[in-house]
Enzyme design. Structure first.
Site, short mmCIF file in Angstrom:
data_model
loop_
_atom_site.label_atom_id
_atom_site.label_comp_id
_atom_site.label_asym_id
_atom_site.label_seq_id
_atom_site.Cartn_x
_atom_site.Cartn_y
_atom_site.Cartn_z
N CYS A 143 1.04 -1.23 -0.09
CA CYS A 143 -0.05 -0.10 -0.12
C CYS A 143 0.91 1.28 0.04
O CYS A 143 1.26 1.73 0.96
CB CYS A 143 -0.80 0.16 1.29
SG CYS A 143 -2.20 -1.35 1.19
N ALA A 144 1.47 1.52 -0.98
CA ALA A 144 2.48 2.32 -1.32
C ALA A 144 2.39 3.82 -1.25
O ALA A 144 3.38 4.71 -0.92
CB ALA A 144 3.49 1.98 -2.48
N PRO A 165 1.28 7.62 -0.88
CA PRO A 165 2.17 8.53 -1.96
C PRO A 165 3.57 8.21 -1.87
O PRO A 165 4.44 8.93 -2.58
CB PRO A 165 1.87 9.83 -1.57
CG PRO A 165 1.47 10.00 -0.02
CD PRO A 165 0.86 8.52 0.35
N GLY A 188 6.05 7.66 0.97
CA GLY A 188 7.18 8.34 1.81
C GLY A 188 8.04 7.15 2.14
O GLY A 188 9.39 7.06 2.10
N LYS A 189 7.42 5.88 2.53
CA LYS A 189 8.09 4.78 3.04
C LYS A 189 8.90 4.18 1.57
O LYS A 189 10.11 3.67 1.94
CB LYS A 189 7.26 3.74 3.89
CG LYS A 189 6.45 4.35 4.97
CD LYS A 189 5.95 3.30 5.81
CE LYS A 189 5.29 4.00 6.89
NZ LYS A 189 4.09 4.87 6.77
N ASP A 191 -5.34 -3.51 -7.17
CA ASP A 191 -5.85 -3.83 -5.83
C ASP A 191 -5.06 -4.97 -5.20
O ASP A 191 -4.86 -5.90 -5.86
CB ASP A 191 -7.40 -4.36 -5.91
CG ASP A 191 -7.93 -4.83 -4.74
OD1 ASP A 191 -7.16 -5.00 -3.81
OD2 ASP A 191 -9.29 -4.35 -4.17
N ASP A 201 1.48 -1.09 4.80
CA ASP A 201 1.13 -0.10 5.52
C ASP A 201 -0.35 0.02 5.34
O ASP A 201 -0.50 0.87 4.41
CB ASP A 201 2.01 1.04 5.07
CG ASP A 201 2.06 2.40 6.04
OD1 ASP A 201 1.86 2.15 7.11
OD2 ASP A 201 2.21 3.44 5.22
N CYS A 247 -0.54 3.68 11.26
CA CYS A 247 -0.37 5.12 12.05
C CYS A 247 -1.26 5.16 13.08
O CYS A 247 -2.12 6.29 13.15
CB CYS A 247 -0.34 6.26 11.12
SG CYS A 247 -1.65 6.55 10.14
C1 LIG Z 1 -1.51 4.27 4.99
S1 LIG Z 1 -1.72 4.71 3.17
C2 LIG Z 1 -0.14 4.19 2.78
C3 LIG Z 1 1.00 5.34 3.06
C4 LIG Z 1 2.12 4.92 2.37
N1 LIG Z 1 2.89 3.61 2.86
C5 LIG Z 1 3.28 6.23 2.63
O1 LIG Z 1 4.09 5.73 3.27
O2 LIG Z 1 3.45 7.12 1.90
C6 LIG Z 1 -2.55 3.37 2.72
C7 LIG Z 1 -2.64 3.02 1.20
O3 LIG Z 1 -3.20 2.04 0.98
C8 LIG Z 1 -3.82 2.05 -0.25
N2 LIG Z 1 -5.03 0.89 -0.37
C9 LIG Z 1 -6.17 0.92 0.13
N3 LIG Z 1 -6.70 -0.21 -0.34
C10 LIG Z 1 -5.82 -0.78 -1.00
C11 LIG Z 1 -5.88 -2.29 -1.76
N4 LIG Z 1 -6.99 -3.00 -1.80
N5 LIG Z 1 -4.71 -2.44 -2.63
C12 LIG Z 1 -3.75 -1.41 -2.82
N6 LIG Z 1 -3.69 -0.46 -1.90
C13 LIG Z 1 -4.80 -0.17 -1.22
C14 LIG Z 1 -4.52 3.48 -0.25
O4 LIG Z 1 -4.72 4.02 -1.62
C15 LIG Z 1 -3.60 4.13 0.52
O5 LIG Z 1 -2.56 4.91 -0.42
#
Ligand SMILES: C[S@@+](CC[C@H](N)C(=O)[O-])C[C@H]1O[C@@H](n2cnc3c(N)ncnc32)[C@H](O)[C@@H]1O
Length: 595
Positions: free
Chosen positions: A392-393, A395, A397-398, A444, A462, A515
């Protein structure tokens, strides 16, 4: 970074993940306090919750020089936030363009313009909008207490309510010169609404001043049963009652109050020195000193300095794509929040160049959990040559932190369901010069894992979460979150964990992170996962992060009250050895991406 994503913390992600848009509350919260000092109310027009608020007015082309620009802009922005059309923390993102946009909204909503916002106005808007949103429950309690009757508060038209909230916040929390506050807000109410509204604002604000002077603000006492105590604390510290009750049940009153105080404090943002480019923290410290920017050296992170802002979280990649001059410009664009608190810093006298490459610079910082982000990446422990999937990358940061740790050797596949945010990640990885090790895929995760027979050394998940660890950075998040969200999140988090586990190679590592400070989506999800997946075992984070962040169970946990950084959680789980995994690198190099 695009407008609506300046604070892309979990609530945004949750909205997209759950396919629902949490609607900022439109009706005012329940009130149970006494009414003090009735203010006669004349000609308050009735606002029915759900009605669109003030209509677009015919525009008066002349500039109104009587109304202070920051109040007009703050009132209209607060109105838009209440109606679900804006976020609380966007104003500084685009510097002057943003200020122009805001004035456009003023003109369309109020029917007149004021003079343009200058730097001081911008920092006041930032402070007032964020603070008013954060303290909404507290302010509304006071406003309601000073109304003649509860119905008057409940039917108050939205713009009038915003003007009162602003006045109350300025008087009580900002301690601005009281009579100027009264005078200016009365003018705004008269001009934007009608003379009667100005009289009402005058009466209520003056009553507030006299109560403040005699130290007799009508605040509830923390007495009675658990529920009554939680209600009183929710007003005093301006949080939703359900949150306060949950925290009191978990940690007791004292810890909960400390947490709420943290959530109400101005957030920090961090500047990370890019040591890979030869800069040291001393270089950065010297540069900030020369800019007269107060900072602290981060206790836990040796390449970070911390700046405290009025509202805005940000991270600047220092020495990568952002040069010294851009840093100056960035500091300037973010400075307003600081300068509000530090009047010795004169914005005008810094004489810094305007941002030459706004797009570049915007890509160079991110509103994220700076310290936590760094520590979560330490839990993953990327090593040159690793193959990693960031599930779940966006935007990113990680992803970017991890990529910098690979030092050009290895591979990160960054997946996200949100195409727009993923595009940001892709662009940023280019700007940070790590695009050779980062590949993006818009998918997804659940479908992706089922359709691809591929496994990685390290898998970072994440997840979308409640974001309850980052309430100090997100003024409006506390009001958008509902207790029921936990159940929906739980299902999503479990499904994503199942999917991510399929992508871990035998002997590989799965890192689950949030978080959040809530055990339900932290320890609770891990325990449930381990029951479903006996092939995984917890691998303590001891040695990966400083010992003060290691829980008894071997998890990483940052506690805002204890560590003075945002709350976050991560666990490292190792997969037992098996056979037959694909060669990830070969597969990835041949793989088409969605861009
Ligand atoms: C907590 S944020 C991730 C922040 C990211 N790791 C960073 O450090 O910038 C959660 C992310 O999960 C994504 N997400 C939600 N459901 C998802 C899915 N089924 N498959 C892939 N990504 C998903 C969202 O679009 C969102 O960008």
């Amino acid at each position: 970074m695009e407008g609506a994503s300046v604070s892309p913390l979990c609530s945004h992600f949750l909205s997209s993940a759950l396919s629902k848009t949490p609607c900022p509350q439109k009706a005012h919260p329940p009130f149970s306090g006494p009414f003090h000092g009735s203010i006669p109310i004349a000609r308050i027009s009735t606002y029915f919750p759900g009605s669109p608020g003030p209509r677009k007015k015919n525009t008066d082309n002349t500039v109104n020089t009587e109304i202070s620009p920051h109040r007009a802009v703050s009132a209209v922005r607060l109105l838009r936030i209440d109606q679900g059309g804006a976020f609380a923390d966007l104003l500084n993102e685009k510097g002057r363009n943003s200020a122009k946009n805001e004035m456009g909204y003023v003109e369309r909503t109020l029917g007149f313009r004021t003079r343009d916002l200058d730097d001081r106005d911008i920092r006041l808007v930032t402070e007032i909008v964020g603070g008013t949103v954060r303290w909404r429950r507290y302010l509304d309690h006071l406003i309601m207490s000073l109304c003649k009757e509860e119905g008057m508060f409940r039917s108050m038209e939205p713009l009038l309510l915003q003007v009162l909230r602003i006045g109350f916040y300025e008087i009580i929390k900002l301690e601005m010169p009281p009579y100027a506050v009264v005078d200016e807000n009365v003018k705004l109410a008269k001009r934007a609404l009608r003379p009667g509204a100005g009289n009402l604002v005058n009466g209520i604000l003056r009553k507030l001043l006299s109560l403040k002077d005699t130290d007799s603000l009508p605040l509830p006492k923390v007495v009675g049963d658990d529920r009554s105590q939680a209600r009183a604390l929710a007003i005093i510290h301006s949080h939703p009652v359900w949150m306060v009750r949950r925290w009191i049940n978990l940690w007791g009153v004292e810890e909960s109050v400390k947490l709420m105080n943290w959530n109400n404090s101005n957030p920090y943002f961090g500047l990370r020195v890019n040591t890979a480019k030869g800069y040291t923290r001393i270089d950065l410290a010297n540069q900030l000193k020369s800019l007269k920017v107060p900072f602290e050296l981060s206790t836990y992170l040796k390449d970070f300095v911390r700046l405290q802002t009025g509202m805005q979280p940000a991270r600047v990649e220092f020495g990568t794509s952002t040069k010294w001059s851009s840093l100056r410009a960035l500091v300037r664009s973010w400075w307003p929040c600081l300068a509000t608190r530090l009047p010795e810093v004169a914005m005008g006298s810094l004489g810094l160049p305007r941002l030459q490459q706004p797009r570049l610079a915007r890509r160079s910082w991110q509103p994220c959990l700076v310290g936590c982000l760094r520590l979560v990446v330490s839990v993953v422990d990327p090593q040159p040559g690793d193959t990693i999937i960031d599930c779940c990358a966006a935007p990113g940061g990680k992803t970017l932190f991890m990529a910098s740790r690979l030092r050009g050797q290895g591979m990160i596949l960054a997946i996200d369901i949100n195409k727009g945010r993923l595009r940001i990640l892709k662009e940023t990885s280019r700007l940070h010069n790590v695009h050779d090790v980062v590949t993006t895929t818009n998918a997804d995760l659940r479908l992706y894992a089922e359709m691809h027979n591929i496994q990685f050394d390290k898998v970072l998940l994440d997840v979308p979460c409640s974001g309850l660890g980052v309430l100090s950075k997100r003024a409006d998040l506390r009001w958008n979150r509902r207790f029921e969200d936990f159940e929906q999140l739980k299902n999503l988090q479990d499904e994503l964990l199942n999917a991510a586990s399929m992508l871990v190679k035998p002997g590989g590592v799965l890192v689950y992170s949030t978080c959040s400070i809530d055990h339900h989506e932290n320890e609770g999800r891990v325990a449930a996962f381990l029951l479903r997946h006996p092939e995984f075992a917890v691998n303590s984070v001891d040695g990966y992060v400083p010992p003060e962040f290691v829980s008894e169970e071997g998890y990483y946990f940052s506690n805002p009250v204890k560590h003075c950084i945002d709350g976050s959680f991560a666990t490292r789980m190792a997969r037992s050895m098996e056979t037959n995994c694909l060669q990830v690198k070969e597969w990835l190099y041949g793989m088409p991406t969605n861009y």
